[in-house]
Design a protein around this motif. Structure first.
Motif, PDB file in Angstrom:
ATOM      1  N   ASN A 233     -55.145 -17.268  -5.722  1.00 57.96           N
ATOM      2  CA  ASN A 233     -55.449 -16.549  -7.044  1.00 57.96           C
ATOM      3  C   ASN A 233     -55.647 -17.373  -8.201  1.00 57.96           C
ATOM      4  OD1 ASN A 233     -55.152 -14.157  -5.718  1.00 57.96           O
ATOM      5  ND2 ASN A 233     -53.051 -14.552  -5.365  1.00 57.96           N
ATOM      6  N   PRO A 234     -56.142 -16.912  -9.197  1.00 61.49           N
ATOM      7  CA  PRO A 234     -56.552 -17.580 -10.470  1.00 61.49           C
ATOM      8  C   PRO A 234     -55.114 -17.451 -11.259  1.00 61.49           C
ATOM      9  CG  PRO A 234     -57.398 -15.510 -10.794  1.00 61.49           C
ATOM     10  CD  PRO A 234     -57.136 -15.738  -9.156  1.00 61.49           C
TER      11      PRO A 234
ATOM     12  N   TYR B 135     -45.817 -20.211 -18.874  1.00 61.20           N
ATOM     13  CA  TYR B 135     -46.324 -21.331 -18.935  1.00 61.20           C
ATOM     14  C   TYR B 135     -45.825 -22.355 -19.974  1.00 61.20           C
ATOM     15  CZ  TYR B 135     -49.660 -20.597 -14.963  1.00 61.20           C
ATOM     16  OH  TYR B 135     -49.962 -20.462 -13.698  1.00 61.20           O
ATOM     17  N   GLU B 136     -44.595 -22.345 -20.172  1.00 60.59           N
ATOM     18  CA  GLU B 136     -44.008 -23.173 -21.377  1.00 60.59           C
ATOM     19  C   GLU B 136     -44.179 -24.726 -20.726  1.00 60.59           C
ATOM     20  OE1 GLU B 136     -39.744 -24.041 -23.083  1.00 60.59           O
ATOM     21  OE2 GLU B 136     -39.975 -22.544 -21.704  1.00 60.59           O
ATOM     22  N   VAL B 137     -44.605 -25.628 -21.713  1.00 63.12           N
ATOM     23  CA  VAL B 137     -44.729 -27.027 -21.638  1.00 63.12           C
ATOM     24  C   VAL B 137     -43.201 -27.599 -21.469  1.00 63.12           C
ATOM     25  CG1 VAL B 137     -45.563 -29.030 -22.756  1.00 63.12           C
ATOM     26  CG2 VAL B 137     -47.010 -26.865 -22.851  1.00 63.12           C
ATOM     27  N   VAL B 138     -43.377 -28.389 -20.362  1.00 62.73           N
ATOM     28  CA  VAL B 138     -42.100 -29.220 -19.941  1.00 62.73           C
ATOM     29  C   VAL B 138     -42.139 -30.635 -19.613  1.00 62.73           C
ATOM     30  CG1 VAL B 138     -40.689 -27.090 -19.087  1.00 62.73           C
ATOM     31  CG2 VAL B 138     -42.202 -28.470 -17.350  1.00 62.73           C
ATOM     32  N   ALA B 139     -41.225 -31.292 -19.700  1.00 57.56           N
ATOM     33  CA  ALA B 139     -41.320 -32.785 -19.312  1.00 57.56           C
ATOM     34  C   ALA B 139     -41.766 -32.855 -17.714  1.00 57.56           C
ATOM     35  CB  ALA B 139     -40.178 -33.565 -19.763  1.00 57.56           C
ATOM     36  N   THR B 140     -42.577 -33.902 -17.184  1.00 57.71           N
ATOM     37  CA  THR B 140     -42.926 -33.810 -16.144  1.00 57.71           C
ATOM     38  C   THR B 140     -41.920 -35.053 -15.399  1.00 57.71           C
ATOM     39  OG1 THR B 140     -45.145 -33.598 -16.483  1.00 57.71           O
ATOM     40  CG2 THR B 140     -44.599 -34.646 -14.237  1.00 57.71           C
TER      41      THR B 140
ATOM     42  N   SER C  55     -55.057 -32.543 -16.787  1.00 56.54           N
ATOM     43  CA  SER C  55     -54.427 -33.130 -17.746  1.00 56.54           C
ATOM     44  C   SER C  55     -53.058 -33.423 -17.407  1.00 56.54           C
ATOM     45  CB  SER C  55     -54.604 -32.271 -18.989  1.00 56.54           C
ATOM     46  OG  SER C  55     -53.645 -30.871 -18.891  1.00 56.54           O
ATOM     47  N   ASP C  56     -52.353 -34.081 -18.338  1.00 55.12           N
ATOM     48  CA  ASP C  56     -51.029 -34.743 -18.112  1.00 55.12           C
ATOM     49  C   ASP C  56     -49.760 -33.553 -18.188  1.00 55.12           C
ATOM     50  OD1 ASP C  56     -51.895 -37.084 -17.557  1.00 55.12           O
ATOM     51  OD2 ASP C  56     -51.618 -37.880 -19.612  1.00 55.12           O
ATOM     52  N   PRO C  57     -49.921 -32.292 -19.103  1.00 49.79           N
ATOM     53  CA  PRO C  57     -48.765 -31.661 -19.085  1.00 49.79           C
ATOM     54  C   PRO C  57     -48.234 -31.178 -17.880  1.00 49.79           C
ATOM     55  CG  PRO C  57     -50.226 -31.050 -20.867  1.00 49.79           C
ATOM     56  CD  PRO C  57     -51.140 -32.261 -19.892  1.00 49.79           C
ATOM     57  N   SER C  58     -47.066 -30.781 -17.543  1.00 50.13           N
ATOM     58  CA  SER C  58     -46.476 -30.017 -16.989  1.00 50.13           C
ATOM     59  C   SER C  58     -46.008 -28.654 -17.599  1.00 50.13           C
ATOM     60  CB  SER C  58     -45.346 -30.616 -16.125  1.00 50.13           C
ATOM     61  OG  SER C  58     -45.680 -31.695 -15.506  1.00 50.13           O
ATOM     62  N   TYR C  59     -45.946 -27.391 -16.621  1.00 49.55           N
ATOM     63  CA  TYR C  59     -45.577 -26.080 -17.124  1.00 49.55           C
ATOM     64  C   TYR C  59     -44.461 -25.622 -16.101  1.00 49.55           C
ATOM     65  CZ  TYR C  59     -50.076 -26.946 -19.729  1.00 49.55           C
ATOM     66  OH  TYR C  59     -50.845 -27.225 -20.431  1.00 49.55           O
ATOM     67  N   ARG C  60     -43.473 -24.700 -16.822  1.00 43.58           N
ATOM     68  CA  ARG C  60     -42.633 -24.017 -16.094  1.00 43.58           C
ATOM     69  C   ARG C  60     -43.382 -22.877 -15.697  1.00 43.58           C
ATOM     70  NH1 ARG C  60     -38.757 -20.347 -17.775  1.00 43.58           N
ATOM     71  NH2 ARG C  60     -39.477 -20.352 -19.792  1.00 43.58           N
TER      72      ARG C  60
ATOM     73  N   PRO D 280     -52.456 -21.779 -19.967  1.00 44.26           N
ATOM     74  CA  PRO D 280     -53.491 -22.706 -20.961  1.00 44.26           C
ATOM     75  C   PRO D 280     -54.871 -22.621 -20.442  1.00 44.26           C
ATOM     76  CG  PRO D 280     -52.168 -24.235 -19.770  1.00 44.26           C
ATOM     77  CD  PRO D 280     -51.691 -23.156 -19.496  1.00 44.26           C
ATOM     78  N   ASP D 281     -55.660 -22.517 -21.492  1.00 45.91           N
ATOM     79  CA  ASP D 281     -57.280 -22.943 -20.997  1.00 45.91           C
ATOM     80  C   ASP D 281     -57.477 -23.999 -20.017  1.00 45.91           C
ATOM     81  OD1 ASP D 281     -57.602 -20.495 -22.568  1.00 45.91           O
ATOM     82  OD2 ASP D 281     -58.266 -21.661 -24.191  1.00 45.91           O
TER      83      ASP D 281
END
Length: 267
Positions: A233-234, A118-123, A215-220, A240-241
C-alpha cells in the motif's frame, strides 16, 4: 328624660348584676351546687344576649334615621381576581428531558498509534555481530536481525512474521568469512549453516522506525503502517514527499528477556 327603653335596659342590667355568681373558691363544689351554678350561668348568658339584641336594634334604628331614603341600588365592589400557581401536568413534564448531573465533562483526545506521524528519528547503526539464534524465542535477549517473511501474513491484523538470522558486518564479517569475503560482507554476511527462527510479533504497541529508500532519514511509524507498507500500500498521508519503503534493509529486533522492545531498520 327617661324613656321606657332606658328603663328596660336598666332593669336588664340590674338582673344581670343580681344573677352574677360569687367569686370562685378553691374548695370542691358538691355536684348539686355545680348544677345550680350552671343554671345561674345559663340564665346570665340569656339576659346578656337580650341586652345585646336590644342595643343592636337601637343602633340599627339610629342609622336608618340618619340615612336618606333612596330607591337606587347600592354599588358593590367586584371581587378581586386571584391567581393560583399550578405545577405542570404530568403530560407537560413528560416532554421535559432531564439530564443527570455527571460533573464537568472531560474531552479525551484519542492517542495516535506509535509512529503514525512519520516523525524523523536517528537511524540505528548496524551492529558488528547480532545475537545468535540458538535459543527459544521466549529467551531472546539483546539485538537480533530479521527479514520480513515473504509469504502469508499471520492472522492477527496487527501482527507481522519475521525470519530471524545472525549477521556479521565490518571487521567481524571479514574475520568470520576470511579475507576474500568482501563481496559477502557488503553490507553484511550470513552464515547459511547457522540456525534460524521464525517469529510472529504483535506490532501494535512496539516502537518502529523505517528508512527512506530514497534518502538518509529514518521515520517513526506504527505497526499498522508497517504492515500496510509491506503489503504494497502507499504510505500514509502524513509521510514526507517522495518517501519509499524497502523491506530489503532488514530489521533489528531488540528483546529484553523475551519481550520485544523495538523494531528498527538499520543504517
Amino acid at each position: 328624660m327617661t324613656t321606657s327603653l332606658d328603663l328596660e335596659i336598666k332593669r336588664a342590667f340590674d338582673e344581670l348584676v343580681a344573677a352574677a355568681p360569687p367569686p370562685p373558691r378553691f374548695d370542691v363544689t358538691p355536684p348539686e351546687s355545680a348544677h345550680r351554678r350552671n343554671d345561674s350561668s345559663r340564665r346570665l348568658m340569656a339576659i346578656a344576649a337580650a341586652v345585646i339584641t336590644v342595643f343592636g336594634g337601637v343602633a340599627a334604628l339610629a342609622t336608618l334615621g340618619d340615612r336618606p331614603t333612596t330607591s337606587e341600588p347600592a354599588l358593590v365592589d367586584p371581587p378581586r381576581s386571584t391567581s393560583v400557581a399550578t405545577s405542570p401536568t404530568n403530560e407537560a413534564q413528560a416532554d421535559i428531558a432531564v439530564t443527570p448531573d455527571t460533573g464537568p465533562s472531560v474531552l479525551v483526545e484519542p492517542s495516535d498509534p506509535i509512529g503514525a506521524d512519520y516523525e524523523v528519528v536517528a537511524t540505528p547503526a548496524l551492529p558488528a555481530t547480532t545475537q545468535p539464534v540458538d535459543t527459544d524465542v521466549d529467551a531472546f535477549d539483546g539485538v537480533y536481525f530479521a527479514f520480513l517473511h515473504e509469504g502469508p501474513l499471520p492472522q492477527p491484523p496487527q501482527s507481522l512474521r519475521f525470519d530471524v538470522v545472525q549477521i556479521f558486518s565490518g571487521q567481524d564479517c571479514a574475520d568470520r568469512f576470511g579475507s576474500g569475503a568482501e563481496s559477502v560482507c557488503t553490507p553484511f554476511g550470513i552464515d547459511l549453516d547457522a540456525p534460524t527462527a521464525r517469529v510472529d510479533i504483535d506490532v501494535a504497541d512496539v516502537p518502529i522506525t523505517v528508512r527512506d529508500a530514497n534518502s538518509d532519514p529514518s521515520y517513526r511509524i506504527s505497526g499498522v503502517e508497517l504492515r500496510s507498507l509491506f503489503t504494497g500500500n502507499p504510505p500514509a498521508a502524513t509521510s514526507p514527499d517522495g518517501f519509499a519503503f524497502s523491506s530489503g534493509f532488514g530489521f533489528l529486533l531488540t528483546y529484553d528477556n523475551g519481550t520485544i522492545v523495538s523494531i528498527d531498520q538499520p543504517a
